[in-house]
Design a protein around this motif. Structure first.
Motif, short mmCIF file in Angstrom:
data_model
loop_
_atom_site.label_atom_id
_atom_site.label_comp_id
_atom_site.label_asym_id
_atom_site.label_seq_id
_atom_site.Cartn_x
_atom_site.Cartn_y
_atom_site.Cartn_z
N PHE A 151 0.86 -1.17 0.00
CA PHE A 151 0.00 0.00 0.00
C PHE A 151 0.90 1.23 0.00
N GLY A 152 1.13 1.80 -1.19
CA GLY A 152 2.00 2.98 -1.28
C GLY A 152 3.39 2.71 -0.77
N ASP A 153 4.03 1.66 -1.23
CA ASP A 153 5.37 1.25 -0.80
C ASP A 153 5.43 0.88 0.67
N ASN A 154 4.29 0.51 1.23
CA ASN A 154 4.22 0.09 2.63
C ASN A 154 3.61 -1.31 2.69
N PRO A 155 4.42 -2.37 2.79
CA PRO A 155 3.87 -3.73 2.86
C PRO A 155 3.05 -3.92 4.13
N GLU A 156 1.84 -4.45 3.97
CA GLU A 156 0.94 -4.69 5.10
C GLU A 156 0.41 -6.12 5.06
N PRO A 157 0.53 -6.84 6.17
CA PRO A 157 -0.06 -8.18 6.23
C PRO A 157 -1.57 -8.09 6.46
N LEU A 158 -2.33 -8.97 5.81
CA LEU A 158 -3.78 -9.03 5.96
C LEU A 158 -4.18 -10.47 6.22
N TYR A 159 -5.25 -10.65 6.99
CA TYR A 159 -5.88 -11.96 7.09
C TYR A 159 -7.36 -11.77 6.76
N ILE A 160 -7.83 -12.55 5.78
CA ILE A 160 -9.21 -12.41 5.31
C ILE A 160 -9.90 -13.77 5.40
N PRO A 161 -10.89 -13.91 6.29
CA PRO A 161 -11.67 -15.15 6.32
C PRO A 161 -12.50 -15.29 5.06
N PHE A 162 -12.69 -16.50 4.59
CA PHE A 162 -13.49 -16.71 3.39
C PHE A 162 -14.91 -16.19 3.59
N ASP A 163 -15.43 -16.27 4.81
CA ASP A 163 -16.78 -15.77 5.09
C ASP A 163 -16.89 -14.25 4.99
N ALA A 164 -15.77 -13.55 4.99
CA ALA A 164 -15.80 -12.08 4.88
C ALA A 164 -15.82 -11.62 3.43
N ILE A 165 -15.55 -12.52 2.49
CA ILE A 165 -15.45 -12.12 1.09
C ILE A 165 -16.84 -11.78 0.54
N ARG A 166 -16.93 -10.62 -0.09
CA ARG A 166 -18.18 -10.18 -0.74
C ARG A 166 -18.13 -10.39 -2.26
N THR A 167 -16.96 -10.16 -2.86
CA THR A 167 -16.80 -10.44 -4.28
C THR A 167 -15.41 -11.00 -4.54
N PHE A 168 -15.33 -11.87 -5.52
CA PHE A 168 -14.07 -12.44 -5.98
C PHE A 168 -14.14 -12.40 -7.50
N VAL A 169 -13.23 -11.63 -8.13
CA VAL A 169 -13.27 -11.44 -9.57
C VAL A 169 -11.89 -11.69 -10.16
N ASP A 170 -11.86 -12.47 -11.24
CA ASP A 170 -10.66 -12.63 -12.05
C ASP A 170 -11.00 -12.08 -13.43
N PRO A 171 -10.73 -10.78 -13.65
CA PRO A 171 -11.14 -10.15 -14.91
C PRO A 171 -10.42 -10.71 -16.13
N SER A 172 -9.30 -11.37 -15.95
CA SER A 172 -8.55 -11.88 -17.10
C SER A 172 -9.32 -12.97 -17.84
N VAL A 173 -10.24 -13.63 -17.14
CA VAL A 173 -11.05 -14.68 -17.76
C VAL A 173 -12.54 -14.39 -17.60
N GLU A 174 -12.87 -13.15 -17.23
CA GLU A 174 -14.26 -12.71 -17.06
C GLU A 174 -15.04 -13.62 -16.12
N PHE A 175 -14.44 -13.89 -14.94
CA PHE A 175 -15.08 -14.73 -13.94
C PHE A 175 -15.26 -13.91 -12.68
N GLY A 176 -16.44 -14.05 -12.05
CA GLY A 176 -16.66 -13.36 -10.79
C GLY A 176 -17.73 -14.01 -9.96
N LEU A 177 -17.58 -13.90 -8.65
CA LEU A 177 -18.57 -14.36 -7.69
C LEU A 177 -18.94 -13.18 -6.80
N THR A 178 -20.23 -13.04 -6.50
CA THR A 178 -20.69 -12.02 -5.58
C THR A 178 -21.51 -12.69 -4.50
N PHE A 179 -21.16 -12.43 -3.25
CA PHE A 179 -21.89 -12.96 -2.11
C PHE A 179 -22.62 -11.80 -1.46
#
Length: 153
Positions: A86-114
């Protein structure tokens, strides 16, 4: 009350498992070709771990991009950890799968919205929408959506 098959929750778990499998492959082999991910998640989820300054800046949801630089991707049973820049500042994140609202891979036009709905005052139910995503300037645009609501009684 008669027993019924809860297709919505079964699909919810299956799609979260799909995201986990994709991230496990990336953890083991890196991102192939032009693949990259836009992942939007609920920053207020109790198990999300992000820096205080990020939660202050994104009090509801945040979208991360896994593309050119990411580090320490560690996929677990319930979520994943990753370090992003984030702006030349490395930050560790932990994201539970239950927290995901969208997952998109635009390179293959694939997306999921929860989406969580509480329209009728009952317990929140997760709705999963499968969408095809077209890319314009590296940002997902509106696309066709198939809603699981059509399979619910």
């Amino acid at each position: 009350m008669p027993r019924t098959i809860d297709y919505g929750n079964l699909m919810h778990r299956a799609m979260r498992g799909l995201i986990r499998d994709v991230l496990l492959d990336v953890q083991d082999n890196g991102l192939p070709g032009q693949h990259h991910f836009f992942i939007t998640f609920d920053t207020m989820h109790p198990d999300v771990e992000i820096a205080d300054w990020l939660s202050d800046r994104y009090p509801d949801e945040m979208t991360i991009v896994m593309q050119h630089w990411y580090d320490n991707l560690d996929v677990g049973e319930d979520g994943f950890a990753v370090t992003l820049n984030f702006g030349d500042n490395p930050e560790p994140l932990y994201i539970p799968f239950d927290a995901i609202r969208t997952f998109v891979d635009p390179s293959v036009e694939f997306g999921l919205t929860f989406k969580t709905q509480d329209d009728d005052g009952e317990d929140d139910e997760d709705e999963i929408e499968l969408e095809e995503v077209e890319v314009e300037d590296e940002a997902p645009r509106e696309a066709d959506i198939v809603s699981l609501d059509s399979f619910r009684k």
